[in-house]
Design a protein around this motif. Structure first.
Motif, PDB file in Angstrom:
ATOM      1  N   PHE A 152      -5.405  95.523  35.029  1.00 54.51           N
ATOM      2  CA  PHE A 152      -4.136  96.454  35.446  1.00 54.51           C
ATOM      3  C   PHE A 152      -4.699  97.704  34.973  1.00 54.51           C
ATOM      4  CE2 PHE A 152      -2.684  92.244  34.103  1.00 54.51           C
ATOM      5  CZ  PHE A 152      -2.138  91.991  35.323  1.00 54.51           C
ATOM      6  N   TRP A 153      -5.595  98.544  35.524  1.00 53.19           N
ATOM      7  CA  TRP A 153      -6.223  99.775  35.260  1.00 53.19           C
ATOM      8  C   TRP A 153      -5.262 100.717  35.528  1.00 53.19           C
ATOM      9  CZ3 TRP A 153      -7.991 103.786  38.429  1.00 53.19           C
ATOM     10  CH2 TRP A 153      -8.347 103.234  39.466  1.00 53.19           C
ATOM     11  N   ILE A 154      -4.456 100.527  36.701  1.00 51.38           N
ATOM     12  CA  ILE A 154      -3.607 101.602  37.255  1.00 51.38           C
ATOM     13  C   ILE A 154      -2.567 101.968  36.368  1.00 51.38           C
ATOM     14  CG2 ILE A 154      -1.890 102.223  38.861  1.00 51.38           C
ATOM     15  CD1 ILE A 154      -4.826 102.336  39.884  1.00 51.38           C
ATOM     16  N   LYS A 155      -2.102 100.915  35.393  1.00 45.52           N
ATOM     17  CA  LYS A 155      -0.683 100.873  34.441  1.00 45.52           C
ATOM     18  C   LYS A 155      -1.303 100.753  33.042  1.00 45.52           C
ATOM     19  CE  LYS A 155       2.461  99.611  37.896  1.00 45.52           C
ATOM     20  NZ  LYS A 155       3.592  98.728  37.935  1.00 45.52           N
ATOM     21  N   THR A 156      -2.487 101.366  32.603  1.00 42.35           N
ATOM     22  CA  THR A 156      -2.842 101.375  31.595  1.00 42.35           C
ATOM     23  C   THR A 156      -2.014 102.024  30.564  1.00 42.35           C
ATOM     24  OG1 THR A 156      -4.358 103.139  31.685  1.00 42.35           O
ATOM     25  CG2 THR A 156      -5.407 100.967  31.590  1.00 42.35           C
ATOM     26  N   PRO A 157      -1.102 103.079  31.036  1.00 44.63           N
ATOM     27  CA  PRO A 157      -0.245 103.423  30.079  1.00 44.63           C
ATOM     28  C   PRO A 157       0.915 102.520  29.509  1.00 44.63           C
ATOM     29  CG  PRO A 157      -0.374 105.028  31.960  1.00 44.63           C
ATOM     30  CD  PRO A 157      -1.086 103.744  32.091  1.00 44.63           C
ATOM     31  N   VAL A 158       1.202 101.480  30.027  1.00 43.14           N
ATOM     32  CA  VAL A 158       2.052 100.339  29.700  1.00 43.14           C
ATOM     33  C   VAL A 158       1.223  99.771  28.558  1.00 43.14           C
ATOM     34  CG1 VAL A 158       3.259  98.424  30.109  1.00 43.14           C
ATOM     35  CG2 VAL A 158       3.078 100.055  32.021  1.00 43.14           C
ATOM     36  N   LEU A 159      -0.137  99.412  28.560  1.00 42.23           N
ATOM     37  CA  LEU A 159      -0.615  98.933  27.680  1.00 42.23           C
ATOM     38  C   LEU A 159      -0.778  99.464  26.565  1.00 42.23           C
ATOM     39  CD1 LEU A 159      -2.274  96.012  26.616  1.00 42.23           C
ATOM     40  CD2 LEU A 159      -4.125  97.160  28.011  1.00 42.23           C
ATOM     41  N   LEU A 160      -0.953 100.778  26.594  1.00 42.49           N
ATOM     42  CA  LEU A 160      -1.051 101.709  25.620  1.00 42.49           C
ATOM     43  C   LEU A 160       0.077 102.143  24.607  1.00 42.49           C
ATOM     44  CD1 LEU A 160      -3.196 103.732  24.067  1.00 42.49           C
ATOM     45  CD2 LEU A 160      -2.762 105.516  25.689  1.00 42.49           C
ATOM     46  N   PHE A 161       0.951 102.398  25.355  1.00 33.21           N
ATOM     47  CA  PHE A 161       2.076 103.031  24.687  1.00 33.21           C
ATOM     48  C   PHE A 161       3.292 102.075  24.262  1.00 33.21           C
ATOM     49  CE2 PHE A 161       0.915 106.809  27.396  1.00 33.21           C
ATOM     50  CZ  PHE A 161       0.595 107.703  26.393  1.00 33.21           C
ATOM     51  N   ALA A 162       3.574 100.932  24.990  1.00 34.84           N
ATOM     52  CA  ALA A 162       4.280  99.819  24.554  1.00 34.84           C
ATOM     53  C   ALA A 162       4.403  99.447  23.239  1.00 34.84           C
ATOM     54  CB  ALA A 162       4.153  98.859  25.737  1.00 34.84           C
TER      55      ALA A 162
ATOM     56  N   ARG B  96      -0.341 109.045  16.036  1.00 37.95           N
ATOM     57  CA  ARG B  96       0.612 108.220  17.055  1.00 37.95           C
ATOM     58  C   ARG B  96       1.407 109.171  18.136  1.00 37.95           C
ATOM     59  NH1 ARG B  96       2.870 102.924  14.817  1.00 37.95           N
ATOM     60  NH2 ARG B  96       2.486 103.999  12.623  1.00 37.95           N
ATOM     61  N   VAL B  97       2.173 109.935  17.145  1.00 35.56           N
ATOM     62  CA  VAL B  97       2.798 111.136  17.715  1.00 35.56           C
ATOM     63  C   VAL B  97       2.256 112.109  18.498  1.00 35.56           C
ATOM     64  CG1 VAL B  97       4.949 113.049  17.357  1.00 35.56           C
ATOM     65  CG2 VAL B  97       4.863 110.788  16.128  1.00 35.56           C
ATOM     66  N   GLY B  98       1.092 112.415  17.981  1.00 35.07           N
ATOM     67  CA  GLY B  98       0.169 113.259  18.621  1.00 35.07           C
ATOM     68  C   GLY B  98      -0.415 112.780  19.874  1.00 35.07           C
ATOM     69  N   LEU B  99      -0.680 111.534  20.082  1.00 33.98           N
ATOM     70  CA  LEU B  99      -0.989 111.073  21.203  1.00 33.98           C
ATOM     71  C   LEU B  99      -0.135 111.060  22.048  1.00 33.98           C
ATOM     72  CD1 LEU B  99      -3.585 109.266  22.278  1.00 33.98           C
ATOM     73  CD2 LEU B  99      -2.143 107.312  21.776  1.00 33.98           C
ATOM     74  N   ILE B 100       1.052 111.082  21.868  1.00 32.26           N
ATOM     75  CA  ILE B 100       2.329 110.746  23.272  1.00 32.26           C
ATOM     76  C   ILE B 100       2.418 112.417  23.515  1.00 32.26           C
ATOM     77  CG2 ILE B 100       4.673 110.521  23.912  1.00 32.26           C
ATOM     78  CD1 ILE B 100       4.482 108.154  21.499  1.00 32.26           C
ATOM     79  N   PHE B 101       2.152 113.256  22.443  1.00 31.03           N
ATOM     80  CA  PHE B 101       2.703 114.827  22.986  1.00 31.03           C
ATOM     81  C   PHE B 101       1.477 115.072  23.433  1.00 31.03           C
ATOM     82  CE2 PHE B 101       1.366 119.105  21.770  1.00 31.03           C
ATOM     83  CZ  PHE B 101       2.412 119.779  22.327  1.00 31.03           C
ATOM     84  N   PHE B 102       0.232 114.867  23.539  1.00 30.40           N
ATOM     85  CA  PHE B 102      -0.682 115.323  24.269  1.00 30.40           C
ATOM     86  C   PHE B 102      -1.036 114.905  25.540  1.00 30.40           C
ATOM     87  CE2 PHE B 102      -2.568 117.215  20.077  1.00 30.40           C
ATOM     88  CZ  PHE B 102      -2.654 118.252  20.337  1.00 30.40           C
ATOM     89  N   THR B 103      -0.450 113.468  25.757  1.00 26.73           N
ATOM     90  CA  THR B 103      -0.287 112.854  26.933  1.00 26.73           C
ATOM     91  C   THR B 103       0.354 113.544  27.936  1.00 26.73           C
ATOM     92  OG1 THR B 103      -0.969 110.718  25.964  1.00 26.73           O
ATOM     93  CG2 THR B 103       0.198 110.533  28.140  1.00 26.73           C
TER      94      THR B 103
END
Length: 867
Positions: free
Chosen positions: A71-81, A840-847
């Protein structure tokens, strides 16, 4: 392209049974394969060295990589959830590396491999369908930010005395520079993959990002709910306890949970405003209410300020989007116009009515809660729910008929209320039963509505039942709170009763008028208003039922002065033009403050040392006031001990006398409950005949910790059990070679008590002394680490994103309002805390920052209507 079938493999295809994969055919695909192998090697190495279990971590990493490939198109789901739940540092002892790094490398490895082998590939999308496009100037800006982050990391290594790799470095060692700088590089590692995903399936990628952040918010808020249930109780707003969730980064204070909430909550609210499915709406509303509770229990004034400052622009931008989508001018030429008509704005009198209703409920809630407590507040809530569901047919009869309904309904309700009050005085608990009966009558009458038919008798019955429900609310408050509850609730009831009478007599004051708010078409709007009622009730309960929040609000001026002094002291640690221009280095604030700051900034510390025979721990105490909560603690989470005494075997040495505090507590992170402790007074030891100046030798101490009771909490709200040790002597040092704990049944409780696995399983915290650990301002944090040049680059990117997504090329992207709101909220909370020292907060912010620099709306993108 992946194909299912048993056909012979075509040239350039790899066959694995029925699955066919393309070999890399372009330079970008070969580069993707190299990235996959590189991230795979790094991730596998990190997983294998995980302190808890290398094989299990490697298996989990492999599973995540496989999901990312599928599901490489939706890797943000796997990463952030799962992001707010996967911080295992209190168990593992890792802080330089963590589970977030494993997840990012797994997503990158699987995603790039799928792209390189064209798994689930589609025809290459034309350039006009690419949702993520970076101009040359923006690329230069991003490269500049990356260069400054890299330079900051190198300068941090130099300031720490040179680079030295370590799996368990703390805040003073070189690897802390990696910890502080890595978030930007982790996002940059995934950015090419996300760019390809946004080109192949732009809507799928955007929805994946939205879903991932909403699920992350749900997970983080659920963790906050568990913490409150386990350690304070759901409605306890007086205990000096601020929610931390599972953000281990708050072990030395900070605002990790605050920053996470303001970054993710806008996405949940945007999804809630746009969904048309009742089930999705119900789920989204549940997440939003859960997040609101988490925000409230942070007791963070920064969060309370950030939410209105962020969410008001989000609603305005989303509303502007839907108006452009439904318009016919040139601005809507590239937006889908099949969204239906845009709701007309409320007339002026309706807006006045809405404000009056909101103000009346807020005032009524404060009055009722002050005298009638939670039960009176709950009764008031149902009064307002019935009010918000009043049918439109009530306004069909003439003015005289409605006036008669108000007057006669008031008299009948007064009679019913008097009888109800008398019955409540005579029969215990009758007040609650009568309130439920009145509520059921109102609900039954609402069910019997006949839209479009003028029925004066129906108006009289509805008005009478609602006035009766209002009177039973007063009776409930009177029954619970006595005289105080009676008169405050009566004042609230008269206010609401007069408001409803005015709205029934003057239809233009009713804010839920019009076709969009009538019948089934208005269910979303009414549900949102009910959610607003719940939020107001929560705020009233927190302010009225908890002294802690009131005290924090009252001390804002003193805390502001403290922060100003702290910022001045922090900036004094920058020496010379070079440090002001380029910064002192990533992760160097804590050490600089320790060695160059004022004496009260000299906090406790630990170091792992080795002598000729074995490793040992050097634990030092701070030089500030060492109250019970201000001690620097080294801890390990342990299994729940059996009730009874705990035996401790300690092998230690000290050059001077020192008081070593040993504790077993129920503790999540920085607030201790149900502690059993002792204070061991250690003295130097020298063998007989040794010189007076000879170094102290090792001593073995057999200690008994007092009997512990039943620990661990309830099965549905478990409490973590933690063993901690701290020095209660200013500036003292104790070396510890071995420490072991046994409960009353002889079970060993500690792992790695001899430190032969370095600091695996050990974790440190500073429960209430937080200033020396943070710059306490995100902009000044960047200035300290990257200098004025780094601050200028990041500030330019931040402003550019806000402009692009508010007024520029990306303003019609579906996620633009939420990204703008998230960044505004982050800046608001960041005005009072560092935030970027939380990976972890920095990861979301820079994303969000890097995606915001390139997101653009597509032809036919469209946005759903906002209720």
């Amino acid at each position: 392209m992946a194909a299912i079938g048993a056909q012979p493999a075509a040239p350039g295809l790899l066959g694995f049974g029925e699955l066919k994969l393309h070999l890399p055919a372009t330079r970008l695909q070969w580069l993707a394969l190299v990235m996959s192998l590189g991230l795979g090697g790094i991730g596998a190495e990190l997983a294998w060295h995980h302190p808890l279990s290398g094989p299990l971590a490697l298996a989990a990493w492999g599973a995540a990589a496989l999901l990312a490939a599928l599901f490489w198109i939706k890797t943000p789901v796997l990463l952030f959830a799962p992001l707010p739940l996967i911080g295992l540092a209190p168990w593992s002892g890792w802080i330089s590396f963590e589970e977030m790094d494993l997840l990012v490398t797994a997503c990158g490895c699987g995603g790039y491999l799928a792209y390189a082998l064209q798994l689930n590939a589609r025809d290459r999308a034309p350039a006009w369908r690419h949702a993520l496009v970076y101009s040359p100037a923006v690329v230069v800006l991003i490269l500049g930010m990356a260069a400054m982050a890299l330079l900051s990391m190198l300068r941090g290594f130099a300031d720490a005395g040179g680079f030295r790799f370590g799996w368990f470095h703390g805040y003073h060692e070189a690897m802390n520079s990696v910890r502080n700088a890595k978030a930007l590089f982790l996002v940059l590692a995934l950015l090419p993959l996300w760019t390809a995903a946004a080109a192949a399936r732009p809507r799928g990628f955007s929805r994946g990002l939205l879903l991932g952040l909403v699920l992350a918010l749900a997970a983080g808020s659920a963790a906050a709910l568990w913490e409150r249930l386990a350690y304070t109780g759901l409605l306890d707003f007086s205990t000096d306890y601020r929610t931390t969730g599972l953000f281990w980064e708050m072990h030395v204070g900070g605002a990790a949970l605050d920053g996470f909430l303001v970054l993710t909550l806008p996405f949940a609210l945007l999804a809630l405003l746009r969904t048309r499915s009742p089930w999705r709406f119900a789920a989204g509303l549940g997440v939003a209410l859960l997040a609101a509770y988490a925000c409230l229990t942070t007791f963070s004034r920064g969060v309370y300020l950030a939410l209105p400052l962020a969410l008001v622009p989000m609603v305005l931008l989303a509303d502007a989007q839907r108006r452009r989508a439904a318009g016919s001018g040139p601005e809507s030429s590239h937006i889908d116009s099949t969204l239906g008509a845009v709701d007309e704005p409320l007339p002026r009198l309706a807006k006045l009515g809405a404000l009056a209703m909101a103000g009346a409920f807020a005032l009524a809630a404060a009055l009722v809660f002050g005298g009638g407590g939670y039960r009176g507040l709950l009764a008031l809530f149902f009064v307002m729910v019935i009010l918000l569901t009043m049918p439109a047919s009530l306004w069909l009869p003439g003015f005289g008929q409605r006036l008669t309904a108000v007057l006669m309904g008031g008299l009948l309700a007064l009679l019913l209320g008097a009888l109800s009050w008398a019955l409540s005085m005579a029969v215990p608990k009758a007040a609650y039963v009568l309130n439920v009966v009145a509520l059921l009558c109102c609900a039954a009458l609402r069910w019997k509505d006949q839209p479009g038919q003028a029925r004066p008798l129906y108006v009289l019955m509805v008005t009478t039942s609602w006035f009766w429900l209002l009177s039973t609310m007063v009776i409930v408050a009177d029954y619970w709170g006595g005289t105080a509850g009676r008169w405050t609730a009566l004042a609230a009831g008269l206010t609401l009763g007069g408001l409803w009478a005015a709205m029934l007599l003057q239809p233009r004051l009713w804010p839920l008028q019009g076709a969009a708010s009538a019948g089934k078409a208005g269910w979303r709007k009414r549900a949102l208003l009910v959610a607003g009622l719940l939020l107001v009730m929560s705020i009233v309960a927190a302010l009225g039922g908890g002294a802690y929040l009131r005290d924090r609000v009252a001390t804002w001026k003193e805390d502001g002065q403290t922060r100003l002094s702290h910022w001045r002291e922090g900036l004094r640690l920058l020496h010379g033009p070079q440090q002001w221009l380029l910064g002192k280095g990533a992760g160097r604030f804590v050490s600089s403050n320790l060695y160059e700051g004022p004496p009260d900034s000299q906090i406790g510390d630990y170091r792992l040392r080795t002598d000729e025979t074995e490793a040992f721990l050097a634990l030092t105490g701070g030089k500030h006031v060492l109250g019970y909560g201000e001690q620097f603690r080294l801890s390990q989470r342990i299994a729940t001990p059996a009730p009874g005494p705990i035996s401790i075997t300690l092998v230690s040495r000290t050059a001077t006398g020192a008081a070593l505090s040993l504790q077993v507590c129920e503790k999540n992170l920085i607030y201790m409950e149900s502690c059993t402790d002792l204070e061991a007074h250690l003295q130097p030891y020298r063998a007989e005949g040794a010189a007076a100046d000879a170094p102290s030798g090792w001593q073995t101490h057999q200690l008994k910790l007092g009997a512990v009771g039943a620990m661990g909490g309830d099965w549905w709200a478990p409490r973590f059990v933690t063993f901690s040790m701290a020095l209660a002597s200013n500036g003292a040092r104790v070396d510890i070679a071995r420490i072991a704990l046994q409960d009353s049944q002889g079970r060993p409780l500690l792992v790695n008590g001899d430190f032969n696995r370095e600091m695996a399983h050990w974790f440190f915290s500073s429960d209430r002394y937080h200033m020396p650990w943070h710059m306490k301002n995100a902009a000044l944090h960047v200035l300290f680490e990257q200098g004025l040049l780094g601050l200028a680059l990041m500030g330019s990117a931040f402003v550019l994103v806000l402009v692009r997504l508010s007024f520029g090329r990306g303003r019609d992207h579906p996620l633009a309002p939420a990204i703008v709101a998230a960044l505004i909220g982050f800046a608001t909370v960041g005005a009072f805390d560092s935030l970027l020292d939380v990976p972890r907060v920095g990861l979301i912010f820079f994303t969000l920052l890097l995606l915001g620099l390139g997101l653009r709306a597509l032809p036919g993108e469209g946005v759903a209507r906002v209720a």
